[in-house]
Design an enzyme around this catalytic site. Structure first.
Site, short mmCIF file in Angstrom:
data_model
loop_
_atom_site.label_atom_id
_atom_site.label_comp_id
_atom_site.label_asym_id
_atom_site.label_seq_id
_atom_site.Cartn_x
_atom_site.Cartn_y
_atom_site.Cartn_z
N LYS A 1 0.82 -1.22 0.00
CA LYS A 1 0.00 0.00 0.00
C LYS A 1 0.85 1.27 0.00
O LYS A 1 0.46 2.27 -0.57
CB LYS A 1 -1.03 0.01 1.14
CG LYS A 1 -0.47 -0.04 2.53
CD LYS A 1 -1.61 -0.12 3.53
CE LYS A 1 -1.11 -0.04 4.96
NZ LYS A 1 -0.06 -1.02 5.30
N ARG B 1 2.62 -8.29 13.81
CA ARG B 1 1.94 -7.20 13.09
C ARG B 1 0.73 -7.71 12.32
O ARG B 1 -0.29 -7.02 12.21
CB ARG B 1 2.91 -6.50 12.13
CG ARG B 1 3.99 -5.72 12.86
CD ARG B 1 5.03 -5.17 11.91
NE ARG B 1 4.50 -4.10 11.08
CZ ARG B 1 5.12 -3.64 9.99
NH1 ARG B 1 6.25 -4.17 9.60
NH2 ARG B 1 4.60 -2.65 9.29
N ARG C 1 14.00 -3.03 8.05
CA ARG C 1 13.48 -2.37 9.25
C ARG C 1 13.33 -3.37 10.39
O ARG C 1 12.94 -4.50 10.16
CB ARG C 1 12.12 -1.74 8.94
CG ARG C 1 12.22 -0.33 8.43
CD ARG C 1 10.94 0.15 7.80
NE ARG C 1 9.73 -0.29 8.49
CZ ARG C 1 8.51 -0.06 8.03
NH1 ARG C 1 8.33 0.60 6.91
NH2 ARG C 1 7.45 -0.47 8.69
N ARG D 1 11.89 -6.89 1.97
CA ARG D 1 11.69 -5.44 1.93
C ARG D 1 12.94 -4.71 2.45
O ARG D 1 13.57 -5.16 3.40
CB ARG D 1 10.49 -5.11 2.82
CG ARG D 1 9.83 -3.81 2.48
CD ARG D 1 8.37 -3.93 2.74
NE ARG D 1 8.06 -3.57 4.11
CZ ARG D 1 6.93 -2.97 4.47
NH1 ARG D 1 6.03 -2.67 3.56
NH2 ARG D 1 6.70 -2.70 5.72
N ARG E 1 -5.75 3.09 11.39
CA ARG E 1 -5.44 1.67 11.59
C ARG E 1 -6.34 1.05 12.65
O ARG E 1 -6.23 -0.13 12.94
CB ARG E 1 -4.00 1.55 12.04
CG ARG E 1 -3.05 1.06 10.95
CD ARG E 1 -1.72 0.86 11.60
NE ARG E 1 -0.79 0.10 10.87
CZ ARG E 1 0.19 0.62 10.12
NH1 ARG E 1 0.26 1.91 9.93
NH2 ARG E 1 1.06 -0.17 9.55
P1 AMP Z 1 4.03 1.46 8.64
O1 AMP Z 1 5.24 2.12 8.11
O2 AMP Z 1 2.76 2.11 8.17
O3 AMP Z 1 4.02 -0.03 8.41
O4 AMP Z 1 4.04 1.67 10.23
C1 AMP Z 1 5.06 1.14 11.04
C2 AMP Z 1 4.61 1.11 12.49
O5 AMP Z 1 4.28 2.44 12.94
C3 AMP Z 1 3.36 0.30 12.76
O6 AMP Z 1 3.63 -1.08 12.90
C4 AMP Z 1 2.87 0.93 14.05
O7 AMP Z 1 3.63 0.50 15.17
C5 AMP Z 1 3.17 2.40 13.83
N1 AMP Z 1 2.03 3.10 13.19
C6 AMP Z 1 1.99 3.67 11.95
N2 AMP Z 1 0.79 4.20 11.69
C7 AMP Z 1 0.03 3.98 12.80
C8 AMP Z 1 -1.32 4.26 13.16
N3 AMP Z 1 -2.17 4.88 12.32
N4 AMP Z 1 -1.74 3.86 14.38
C9 AMP Z 1 -0.93 3.24 15.26
N5 AMP Z 1 0.34 2.93 14.98
C10 AMP Z 1 0.83 3.28 13.76
#
Ligand code: AMP
Length: 213
Positions: free
Chosen positions: A13, A171, A160, A127, A88
């Site tokens: 995404k 996750r 990461r 990734r 989320r």
């Molecule tokens: P992402 O890069 O979108 O996969 O986000 C990495 C991590 O950031 C996630 O696994 C969460 O721990 C945190 N995170 C990002 N966006 C949110 C959100 N909207 N709500 C809560 N945690 C978030």
């Protein structure tokens, strides 16, 4: 146009969100990128968020919502945006809806990039991310021009911490429990559009542009 991206971690995404943002001239807003920038800069917010992120958990709604609402209030968001990784949880979606309703606005499209769990763990281990500029790659499907180096800014690419297999499983569980209910939420509002995220990146993007026009 206000677009949100839904899908499991690793569904692609983020890649699609960046392509949409570029084609339609909208800001790409990734809450994950904002958290990572804060971690890199050693801010209080970053320290707090890291505790959750490294465990594969979501950062608490209160913190995330405040950050997001500040960001979408900025001038560059006047004509819309692509949200990548927000909302989320149902409470996050409800706050966003309520804030938009105050302005007489709404989420126009919730694009669900659909990928079965079986595909996710493999994808995530390949990734690679640039922690300097937020660009993302995949060693097989989106390799950088030079191995281990970001095409955009020349920084070193890393796996990461939260993309490590043991964290990915957590996750995914968190995704099913807390984020998947958003599919129903946006379906009821008539904003949901699903695309097959197992297709090659260009084909997924073609399906999305077909929807957005
Ligand atoms: P992402 O890069 O979108 O996969 O986000 C990495 C991590 O950031 C996630 O696994 C969460 O721990 C945190 N995170 C990002 N966006 C949110 C959100 N909207 N709500 C809560 N945690 C978030």
């Amino acid at each position: 146009m206000k677009i949100i991206m839904l899908g499991a971690p690793g569904a692609g995404k983020g890649t699609q969100a960046k392509m949409i943002a570029e084609k339609y001239g909208l800001p790409h807003i990734s809450t994950g990128d904002i958290f990572r920038a804060n971690i890199k800069n050693g801010t209080e917010l970053g320290k707090e968020a890291k505790e959750y992120m490294d465990k594969g958990l979501l950062v608490p709604d209160e913190l995330t919502v405040r950050l997001l609402l500040d960001r979408v209030a900025k001038d560059d968001c006047r004509n819309g945006y692509v949200l990548d990784g927000f909302p989320r949880t149902i409470p996050q979606a409800e706050v966003l809806d309520a804030e938009l309703a105050k302005l007489g606005e709404k989420v126009d499209y919730a694009i669900n990039v659909d990928v079965p769990d079986e595909n996710i763990v493999n994808r995530m281990s390949g990734r690679r991310a640039c922690l300097s500029c937020g660009a993302t790659y995949h060693i097989v499907s989106i390799p950088p021009k030079k191995e281990g180096i970001c095409d955009v800014c020349g920084s070193e690419l890393v796996l990461r911490d939260d993309d490590r297999p043991e964290t990915v499983q957590k996750r995914l569980t968190v995704y099913h429990e807390q984020t998947q209910p958003l599919i129903d939420f946006y379906e009821k509002k008539g904003a949901l559009r699903s695309v097959d995220g197992t297709l090659p990146m260009e084909e997924v993007f073609a399906a999305i542009t077909e929807i957005l026009g």
